[in-house]
Design a protein around this motif. Structure first.
Motif, PDB file in Angstrom:
ATOM      1  N   ALA A 144       0.880  -1.249   0.018  1.00 29.18           N
ATOM      2  CA  ALA A 144      -0.027   0.169  -0.200  1.00 29.18           C
ATOM      3  C   ALA A 144       0.940   1.315   0.096  1.00 29.18           C
ATOM      4  N   PRO A 145       0.361   2.402  -0.805  1.00 26.05           N
ATOM      5  CA  PRO A 145       1.171   3.727  -0.744  1.00 26.05           C
ATOM      6  C   PRO A 145       1.696   3.991   0.663  1.00 26.05           C
ATOM      7  N   GLU A 146       2.888   4.430   0.877  1.00 24.72           N
ATOM      8  CA  GLU A 146       3.305   5.088   2.121  1.00 24.72           C
ATOM      9  C   GLU A 146       2.806   6.424   2.210  1.00 24.72           C
ATOM     10  N   LYS A 147       2.392   7.124   1.371  1.00 20.95           N
ATOM     11  CA  LYS A 147       1.880   8.556   1.779  1.00 20.95           C
ATOM     12  C   LYS A 147       0.762   8.897   0.726  1.00 20.95           C
ATOM     13  N   VAL A 148      -0.119   9.287   1.155  1.00 18.34           N
ATOM     14  CA  VAL A 148      -1.473   9.818   0.412  1.00 18.34           C
ATOM     15  C   VAL A 148      -1.778  11.140   0.723  1.00 18.34           C
ATOM     16  N   MET A 149      -2.083  12.176  -0.182  1.00 19.71           N
ATOM     17  CA  MET A 149      -2.816  13.453   0.292  1.00 19.71           C
ATOM     18  C   MET A 149      -4.183  13.599  -0.381  1.00 19.71           C
ATOM     19  N   ILE A 150      -5.147  13.786   0.357  1.00 25.31           N
ATOM     20  CA  ILE A 150      -6.670  13.792  -0.058  1.00 25.31           C
ATOM     21  C   ILE A 150      -7.002  15.600  -0.025  1.00 25.31           C
ATOM     22  N   LEU A 151      -7.567  15.780  -1.329  1.00 21.95           N
ATOM     23  CA  LEU A 151      -7.840  17.187  -1.310  1.00 21.95           C
ATOM     24  C   LEU A 151      -9.465  17.182  -1.690  1.00 21.95           C
ATOM     25  N   PHE A 152     -10.213  18.030  -1.107  1.00 19.78           N
ATOM     26  CA  PHE A 152     -11.559  18.200  -1.403  1.00 19.78           C
ATOM     27  C   PHE A 152     -11.741  19.870  -1.506  1.00 19.78           C
ATOM     28  N   GLY A 153     -12.532  19.977  -2.645  1.00 20.05           N
ATOM     29  CA  GLY A 153     -13.098  21.258  -2.923  1.00 20.05           C
ATOM     30  C   GLY A 153     -14.029  21.786  -1.632  1.00 20.05           C
ATOM     31  N   ARG A 154     -13.874  22.908  -0.965  1.00 21.12           N
ATOM     32  CA  ARG A 154     -14.717  23.369   0.153  1.00 21.12           C
ATOM     33  C   ARG A 154     -16.051  23.472  -0.242  1.00 21.12           C
ATOM     34  N   GLU A 155     -16.414  23.764  -1.435  1.00 19.96           N
ATOM     35  CA  GLU A 155     -17.731  24.272  -1.897  1.00 19.96           C
ATOM     36  C   GLU A 155     -18.382  22.957  -2.553  1.00 19.96           C
ATOM     37  N   ASP A 156     -17.721  21.569  -2.358  1.00 20.09           N
ATOM     38  CA  ASP A 156     -18.286  20.538  -3.345  1.00 20.09           C
ATOM     39  C   ASP A 156     -19.695  20.277  -3.026  1.00 20.09           C
TER      40      ASP A 156
ATOM     41  N   PRO B 209     -18.566  16.304   0.252  1.00 22.90           N
ATOM     42  CA  PRO B 209     -17.643  17.007   1.298  1.00 22.90           C
ATOM     43  C   PRO B 209     -17.605  16.063   2.473  1.00 22.90           C
ATOM     44  N   GLU B 210     -18.421  15.377   2.999  1.00 18.89           N
ATOM     45  CA  GLU B 210     -18.587  14.439   4.138  1.00 18.89           C
ATOM     46  C   GLU B 210     -17.797  13.240   3.986  1.00 18.89           C
ATOM     47  N   PHE B 211     -17.418  12.867   2.735  1.00 15.50           N
ATOM     48  CA  PHE B 211     -16.413  11.554   2.549  1.00 15.50           C
ATOM     49  C   PHE B 211     -15.202  11.964   2.648  1.00 15.50           C
ATOM     50  N   LYS B 212     -14.592  12.967   2.974  1.00 11.27           N
ATOM     51  CA  LYS B 212     -13.386  13.232   3.173  1.00 11.27           C
ATOM     52  C   LYS B 212     -12.500  12.595   4.402  1.00 11.27           C
ATOM     53  N   PRO B 213     -13.510  12.787   5.771  1.00 13.98           N
ATOM     54  CA  PRO B 213     -13.011  12.159   6.717  1.00 13.98           C
ATOM     55  C   PRO B 213     -12.992  10.785   6.496  1.00 13.98           C
TER      56      PRO B 213
END
Length: 414
Positions: free
Chosen positions: A349-361, A365-369
């Protein structure tokens, strides 16, 4: 003095800003979904009525019901075999069931062809403007209903700072060939496509940036509140009623209200040769999100359900079959990210991941956490603002390309 296109831009931006604002209301979302539901149901009834009438006598005898169950199982097996063969690459499309790209696009870039299951995937390949021993490679994956065009401005930023970039058009999207039969359009086909691209370009130690269907396991009903769940059903009913007649630009503008007329036309250009056929994959992926509770997928194994499915025509349940399959894959993938499986693939599995979401999606938006929870906090690299992109919606690549490119660079240097 404003030209016609500029006036159209102003009018459409105002219209979709108003529509987006109105649909912030849960009550309005509920009322719209309730009004669309009977129209959607009527359309489905009309489509199954001929076959249901013809097969009605089979419901009256035990032997007839047995035949219906057998037809259901045969059709499900047929679809499962297609997906399995596409996953391992042994499937071959019939030319009559595929539309080649029409050659139209307003985005002139270098494209390479990768053969997948006998048809053509096109991959935008852009080399860095500067060479460096530390140069990195990134693969960009789009979602639905977009194509690699959505990454165009991010590609410019990345190549300017030394990245080599590959952007895939999934089969059925953008400049790649387009299967027209729903059962031949599967998530497994996407999976094999990614592997073929990696193999053909001999990619190693690369990064992936992915959006929407290209990037994550789908949200399930338990992941999001009714407010956002309703918007999904509005989308599901609308596409189910109108099909390919629903303009792509409508969806794009709702998700990113400031999109221009020129950009909207560019998104639609690869589908102009035949609206009803070239958008088959867009329609398919609009309807195979596993958005129903698991108990509905579970009762598909009962005899009563299989009788009804055979009576109404198993082919009319093709999207539900795909949903059930993806619901199971969803459970497995979440477990994989959480490290529940002690195998070599889990350890890779990847060692590092970045998750980005538009604040006005307006959609997820609730799927980010939820993503952060399953992927594991220890793997998540948090950029400024905690991974939220202010001023961006569900298509942040259109609204915040420079910021996204900077985040990609930050991840690769972390």
């Amino acid at each position: 003095m404003l030209g016609v296109t500029a006036l159209e831009d102003v009018a459409l931006r105002q219209l979709f800003w108003t529509l987006t604002t109105l649909l912030h209301s849960t009550l309005l979302r509920l009322l719209l979904a309730i009004n669309l539901l009977p129209v959607y149901c009527l359309r489905q009834v009309i489509s199954v009525l001929p076959i249901a009438t013809r097969r009605l006598p089979l419901l009256l005898t035990r032997q007839g019901r047995g035949r219906l169950i057998s037809q259901t199982e045969q059709y499900r097996t047929y679809e499962e075999e297609i997906a399995a063969k596409q996953h391992d690459g042994s499937y071959r499309f019939t030319p009559a069931n595929v539309l080649p790209w029409n050659g139209k696009t307003s985005w002139p870039v270098n494209r390479n062809v990768v053969e997948v299951c006998g048809i053509k995937v096109r991959v935008t390949h852009t080399k860095p403007k500067t060479t460096s021993d530390k140069a990195k490679t990134i693969v960009l994956l789009h979602g639905n209903p977009s194509w690699s065009y959505i990454w165009r401005r991010i590609i410019r930023h990345l190549t300017a700072v030394g990245y080599e970039v590959f952007a895939i058009d999934w089969l059925g999207h953008g400049t790649s060939d387009k299967p027209v039969n729903a059962p031949e359009i599967s998530f497994e086909l996407h999976m094999h496509t990614l592997r073929r691209v990696i193999e053909q370009f001999d990619l190693h130690d690369f990064y992936i940036a992915a959006h929407d269907w290209g990037g994550f396991f789908p949200a399930r009903p338990s992941d999001i509140s009714m407010h956002y769940y309703l918007l999904y059903w509005i989308w599901f009913f609308s596409t189910g009623i109108l099909g390919p007649l629903l303009p792509d630009s409508f969806v794009l503008r709702f998700m990113a209200p400031n999109i221009s007329v020129k950009t909207a036309r560019a998104y639609s250009a690869p589908y102009s040769q035949s609206m009803f056929k070239t958008k088959a994959s867009i329609g398919r992926f609009s309807h195979i999100v596993p958005a129903l509770p698991d108990w509905i997928y579970d009762i598909r194994s009962t005899d009563s359900w299989r009788v009804i499915e055979g009576w109404l025509g198993p082919e009319h349940f093709t999207n539900l079959n795909a949903q059930a399959s993806l619901a199971e894959r969803n459970r497995h993938v979440r477990g994989w990210w959480a490290g529940e499986f002690d195998d070599k693939n889990s350890r890779n599995a990847p060692e590092k991941v970045m998750i980005l979401f538009g604040r006005e999606d307006p959609l997820l938006p609730e799927f980010k956490p939820v993503l952060e929870q399953y992927i594991g906090v220890s793997r998540v690299v948090r950029p400024a603002d905690g991974g939220w992109l202010p001023g961006a919606g569900h298509y942040p690549m259109e609204q915040k390309p420079k910021e996204i490119a900077c985040c990609i660079a930050e991840l690769s240097e972390a």
